[in-house]
Design an enzyme around this catalytic site. Structure first.
Site, PDB file in Angstrom:
ATOM      1  N   HIS A  14     -19.887   6.644  43.732  1.00  4.89           N
ATOM      2  CA  HIS A  14     -20.643   5.811  42.780  1.00  4.89           C
ATOM      3  C   HIS A  14     -21.766   5.078  43.499  1.00  4.89           C
ATOM      4  CE1 HIS A  14     -17.642   5.927  39.386  1.00  4.89           C
ATOM      5  NE2 HIS A  14     -16.885   6.359  40.382  1.00  4.89           N
ATOM      6  N   ASP A  16     -23.462   2.377  42.532  1.00  8.33           N
ATOM      7  CA  ASP A  16     -23.366   0.908  42.526  1.00  8.33           C
ATOM      8  C   ASP A  16     -22.222   0.388  43.394  1.00  8.33           C
ATOM      9  OD1 ASP A  16     -21.841   2.182  40.559  1.00  8.33           O
ATOM     10  OD2 ASP A  16     -21.892   0.504  39.162  1.00  8.33           O
ATOM     11  N   GLY A 170     -14.798   3.881  34.406  1.00 10.29           N
ATOM     12  CA  GLY A 170     -14.332   2.545  34.013  1.00 10.29           C
ATOM     13  C   GLY A 170     -12.829   2.546  33.770  1.00 10.29           C
ATOM     14  N   HIS A 197     -13.187  11.012  34.915  1.00 12.98           N
ATOM     15  CA  HIS A 197     -12.174  10.216  35.628  1.00 12.98           C
ATOM     16  C   HIS A 197     -10.889  10.246  34.792  1.00 12.98           C
ATOM     17  CE1 HIS A 197     -15.499   8.242  37.816  1.00 12.98           C
ATOM     18  NE2 HIS A 197     -14.585   7.724  38.631  1.00 12.98           N
ATOM     19  N   GLU A 200      -6.077   8.545  37.187  1.00 12.96           N
ATOM     20  CA  GLU A 200      -6.252   7.636  38.333  1.00 12.96           C
ATOM     21  C   GLU A 200      -5.280   6.475  38.142  1.00 12.96           C
ATOM     22  OE1 GLU A 200     -10.022   5.632  38.397  1.00 12.96           O
ATOM     23  OE2 GLU A 200      -9.783   4.939  40.456  1.00 12.96           O
ATOM     24  N   ASP A 278     -15.600   7.857  46.690  1.00 11.73           N
ATOM     25  CA  ASP A 278     -15.566   6.996  45.493  1.00 11.73           C
ATOM     26  C   ASP A 278     -16.590   5.864  45.577  1.00 11.73           C
ATOM     27  OD1 ASP A 278     -14.768   6.604  42.903  1.00 11.73           O
ATOM     28  OD2 ASP A 278     -12.982   5.455  43.380  1.00 11.73           O
TER      29      ASP A 278
END
Ligand SMILES: O=c1[nH]cnc2c1ncn2[C@H]1C[C@H](O)[C@@H](CO)O1
Ligand SMILES: [Zn+2]
Length: 331
Positions: A14, A16, A170, A197, A200, A278
């Site tokens: 990711h 961010d 998210g 995703h 998880e 990740d």
């Protein structure tokens, strides 16, 4: 083993969650944004998710600070360039980075400006370093759904010119997939590849649903197929790529410790596993660290490593030409 010099592929990272702490300070000062400290070590420690995180939700709170400086085209472009630069310097040869365009609109940028900026930063790094990349657009599962088609439309202009895939990210609630069927169908019609995703934090059923309802070709994490035979069998039968992210999985308590991560068992049972970061800053890691930790914990040989590298090439949303280039690094 010299882990740093191994050629590497990262398919799950990711943007961010992978910002250099110094860049947060620089951009905050340029943009007159107040941040809790000017000290790089303090900023770094605020960004790293602690080992004491209780769950994924707590982990996800670490993204507010980086996102505060990712609201201008120049800031986004710089952060994209730097992430590809960091990866190239540790011999990542192919890099799929994901981010949520919906998170970068706080100062009025539109989706074309946002997506254009990440692609521009990546392409600047590709021109300077021996690295190829692509972007994946992540939709936040907990956000209102009214602008999802706008994200897909804006990204479509960049398809196969820097953008390749669609993702859902998210917090993960059981049964989330059914709500997203029309959006994923729309993305597929436009030409996006699909990774989701799933499995998880949530139950293995989410992986089953992501594959059967959303036609996911890969899943982010997917570790909870261990407790769900039908999901496990479906992943195996359809060769669904499992994007494992070991350090992140420990922080979010998806697994208690690395030795309990199912990736080795998956590998031995010929499931297509890949090793990924990740979030480089939030999980305080690099591809070199992830590869080292996994190889040492599970006693993997150089041959095992290159088997996994080959799986990453197969599972990559890259062109045939790039895949051929990536295969040339296998010795
Ligand atoms: O590991 C993760 N699971 C689910 N969502 C995640 C994970 N890491 C980051 N995200 C979310 C938070 C980011 O703001 C968003 C887009 O990159 O994706
Ligand atoms: Zn992720």
């Amino acid at each position: 083993m010299n882990y740093s010099s191994l050629p590497k592929i990262d398919l799950h990272c990711h943007l961010d969650g992978s910002v250099r702490p110094q860049t947060i300070i620089d951009l905050a000062n340029q943009q007159n944004i107040s941040i809790p400290s000017q000290d790089i070590n303090e900023i770094r420690s605020l960004m790293i998710a602690p080992e004491t995180c209780q769950n994924l939700e707590e982990y996800l709170m670490r993204f507010d600070l980086p996102l505060s400086v990712m609201q201008t085209q120049a800031g986004i472009e710089r952060i994209s360039f730097e992430l590809f630069e960091d990866a190239a310097k540790e011999n990542v040869k192919y890099f799929e980075v994901r981010f949520g365009p919906q998170l970068h609109q706080l100062q009025g940028l539109n989706f074309d400006q946002i997506i254009g900026s990440v692609v521009k930063g990546m392409q600047r790094a590709e021109a300077m370093y021996d690295i190829k990349g692509n972007y994946i657009l992540s939709i936040l599962r907990t956000f209102p759904k009214d602008n999802i088609r706008d994200v897909i439309d804006a990204g479509a202009a960049y398809l196969n010119k820097g953008v390749v895939a669609f993702d859902l990210a998210g917090a993960e609630l059981p049964g989330f997939c059914s709500e997203f069927i029309p959006y994923v169908e729309y993305a597929v019609e436009k030409g996006y590849r699909i990774t989701i995703h799933a499995g998880e934090q949530g139950v293995g059923q989410n992986v089953f649903d992501a594959v059967s309802m959303l036609n996911a070709e890969r899943v982010g994490h997917g570790i909870h197929i261990t407790g769900h035979q039908a999901a496990y069998d479906l992943v195996k039968q359809l060769n669904i790529g499992l994007e494992t992210c070991p350090s992140s999985n420990i922080q979010t308590k998806a697994v208690d410790k690395l030795s309990e991560h199912p990736l080795k068992a998956f590998y031995e049972d010929a499931l297509p596993i890949t090793i990924n970061t990740d979030n480089r800053t939030v999980s305080n890691t690099t591809m070199t660290d992830e590869v080292r930790k996994v190889m040492e914990e599970f006693n993997l040989s150089r041959e095992d490593y290159f088997n996994i590298y080959k799986i990453s090439v197969e599972q990559a949303f890259a062109s045939d030409e790039v895949k051929q280039h990536l295969m040339s690094f296998i010795d």
